[in-house]
Design a protein around this motif. Sequence first.
Motif, short mmCIF file in Angstrom:
data_model
loop_
_atom_site.label_atom_id
_atom_site.label_comp_id
_atom_site.label_asym_id
_atom_site.label_seq_id
_atom_site.Cartn_x
_atom_site.Cartn_y
_atom_site.Cartn_z
N THR A 1 9.56 -5.94 13.67
CA THR A 1 10.88 -6.76 13.38
C THR A 1 11.88 -6.01 12.41
OG1 THR A 1 9.91 -7.40 11.30
CG2 THR A 1 9.59 -9.05 13.24
N ALA A 2 11.47 -4.63 12.29
CA ALA A 2 12.65 -3.72 11.45
C ALA A 2 12.58 -4.12 10.23
CB ALA A 2 14.03 -3.87 12.26
N GLY A 3 11.73 -4.70 9.58
CA GLY A 3 11.70 -5.21 8.06
C GLY A 3 10.92 -3.99 7.56
N ILE A 4 12.11 -3.10 6.83
CA ILE A 4 11.37 -1.86 6.11
C ILE A 4 11.05 -2.27 4.63
CG2 ILE A 4 12.04 0.45 5.49
CD1 ILE A 4 14.47 0.36 7.52
N MET A 5 9.76 -1.92 4.35
CA MET A 5 9.41 -2.19 2.95
C MET A 5 9.18 -0.68 2.30
SD MET A 5 6.82 -5.14 4.17
CE MET A 5 6.68 -6.48 3.22
N VAL A 6 9.63 -0.53 1.38
CA VAL A 6 9.72 0.81 0.59
C VAL A 6 8.84 0.84 -0.67
CG1 VAL A 6 11.09 2.64 -0.11
CG2 VAL A 6 11.93 1.25 1.52
N MET A 7 8.06 1.87 -0.86
CA MET A 7 7.02 1.60 -1.87
C MET A 7 7.04 2.94 -2.81
SD MET A 7 3.81 -0.30 0.09
CE MET A 7 4.55 -1.09 1.36
N ASP A 8 7.51 2.94 -4.01
CA ASP A 8 7.69 4.06 -4.64
C ASP A 8 6.07 4.68 -5.18
OD1 ASP A 8 6.69 2.94 -7.13
OD2 ASP A 8 8.68 2.63 -7.73
N GLU A 9 6.31 5.83 -5.99
CA GLU A 9 5.08 6.56 -6.17
C GLU A 9 4.06 5.64 -7.14
OE1 GLU A 9 6.18 10.09 -8.58
OE2 GLU A 9 8.11 9.20 -8.75
N ILE B 1 5.82 3.80 3.33
CA ILE B 1 6.85 2.76 3.96
C ILE B 1 6.33 2.08 4.94
CG2 ILE B 1 8.85 2.96 5.53
CD1 ILE B 1 10.16 4.69 3.73
N ILE B 2 6.55 0.67 4.99
CA ILE B 2 6.14 0.08 6.14
C ILE B 2 7.51 -0.30 7.11
CG2 ILE B 2 5.17 -2.23 7.04
CD1 ILE B 2 3.73 -2.60 4.21
#
Lengths: 442, 157
Positions: free
Chosen positions: A317-325, A283-284
């Motif tokens: 900037t509270a931009g959450i980038m979610v990356m799966d497995e 997660i970023i």
Amino acid sequence: MYTSPHLVLPRIDNLADIDVYMANGGYQQYRKALGMTPDEVIDVVKKSGLRGRGGACFPTGLKWSFMPKGNDKPKYLAINGDESEPGSFKDRQIFESNPHQLIEGILIAGYAMGIEKAFIYIRGEYHAWVDMMQRAVDQAYAKGVVGSAMTQTFGGSYTIDIVVHKGAGAYICGEETSLMNSLEGDRAYPRYKPPFPANKGLWGMPTTINNVETIATVPPILAIGADAYAAIGAPGHTGTILFGVSGHVNKPGVYELETGTLLTDIIYNHCGGVPGNKRIKAIIPGGSSMPPLRGDEIDGVRMDEESLKPLGTHIGTAGIMVMDEDTDLVKVTLRIAHFYHHESCGQCTPCREGCGWMEKILHRIDHGDATVQDLDLLLSVAGNIEGNTICALGDAAAWPVQGFVRKFRDEFEARCKPSRSFLSLNVVHGRRATASTLVQST
Amino acid sequence: MMIEFTADELHHVEALKAKYPDSKAAIMPVLWMAQKKWGWLSEDVMQYVGSVMNLPYAHVKGVATFYTMYFKKPMGKHHVQVCTNVSCMLRGGTEIFQAVKERLGCENNSATADGTFSLEEVECMGACGGAPMIAINETFHENVTMEKVNALLDSLR
């Protein structure tokens, strides 16, 4: 109109229309501010604990207090709506659904600092949103809440003008000194600090640069009071934040939540979890320039600057980038490095050359042509960019690369060869070489 | 082609200059005006903008070349911008870019032979919540699939 956590984006339909905004108490907080002295307004913002929402989290009231007093020079306010950090799309929501709250925030900030003109700098790609903001400013002029008619509408002697300025596609313009050069009509190269903008900013005059969301948060602070605002969210980083969640979640989008909300709560409750119930690999937390978190370390993580700092990352900037497995993190890192290489303004050598070098090395890793030594070279290049440039773009380029390589080194190493091998032996070089380990016949 | 703003447009240029403490600041909005009128910023257009703005040609070119959205060569009538930055990439942006590229048969940052379309692989457009996204000229299209993109491109032929 304001109940936490819906302070910046209250849930009222058509709030972008000035009549609706005024019917819901809009522009009353500026009236309230007029009843105080400018210093009292700054004190309220200081007490609220508001920190900049553009990424650096600088205390807003403190920033305002740096502006010189008196009116012997014109003073300017620049609103940073460049919003180019990959993963960030929150300010757009304000232009679209609540532009008048931004304008009211500008009036209050302007009154507190004695500003005569404010510039709203919006990235060029936001064509439609530039128009929306311009429409709101035009409405505000027509209603007499901005410009010379302010004295009649609200009383007092203070007036401010607002100009909407459209960018033309350059990430660097989100950096405050670069934004000033861009606004002045020059190439958008960042400037050395000092002198700081509060002393010598736009056209050499005292200037404050604030993020769109920061300024849009000021009216609710005056409405509910500094103490009530400071009681919302995490103690060291108060209030609400617009979280922009993207990537592998079921319901991506902008969510206004209290600071200190659990990251898992944002992903699994607000955003409906990960598609296919896959596990999260990385997660970023705050836009692509922030170091990532591993999927196995997000339990209990709270989303505010003071909680993220000990984990080696920031709210940004509270931009959450979610990356799966299933995400290929080498490709993600390569894409991020490509972005910073593309966006480096070219002013400082470490960033201009280093970003390209990092991209090349990552390209080699992605194509299976790299050795494990290349990983160390990559970290060395990143380390030599970090802290050695005029602006923070250098750090922004180095941090995610360092973060991904350190946290997922096994994945990077798996793509590397143990050592370099050449297709054919370079005889001439081989005879001269003292470092024989470099040359291995296949 | 005569490169000149109309009297009305020149009037607008003066109004833009008056918005800022120093008229040089109006260069970006004036370049936007010029691009809208002539489609791209040729050397002649930049020379002309320099004369209108009372700025050296070198300065105008310096500014125009700094920003990616000012075109320095002719682009298509429909400028197709596909985002492949991280948020879009995670949701298939790269594949969409490749497919659009094959369909249009032109390289990144160039126009098709007939000038109907041009293609650009863009950096983050600030539409990450609607990834993958493409933009055609000034309009964003979010949550696209290849079917939607194809339908869009069909409607534009």
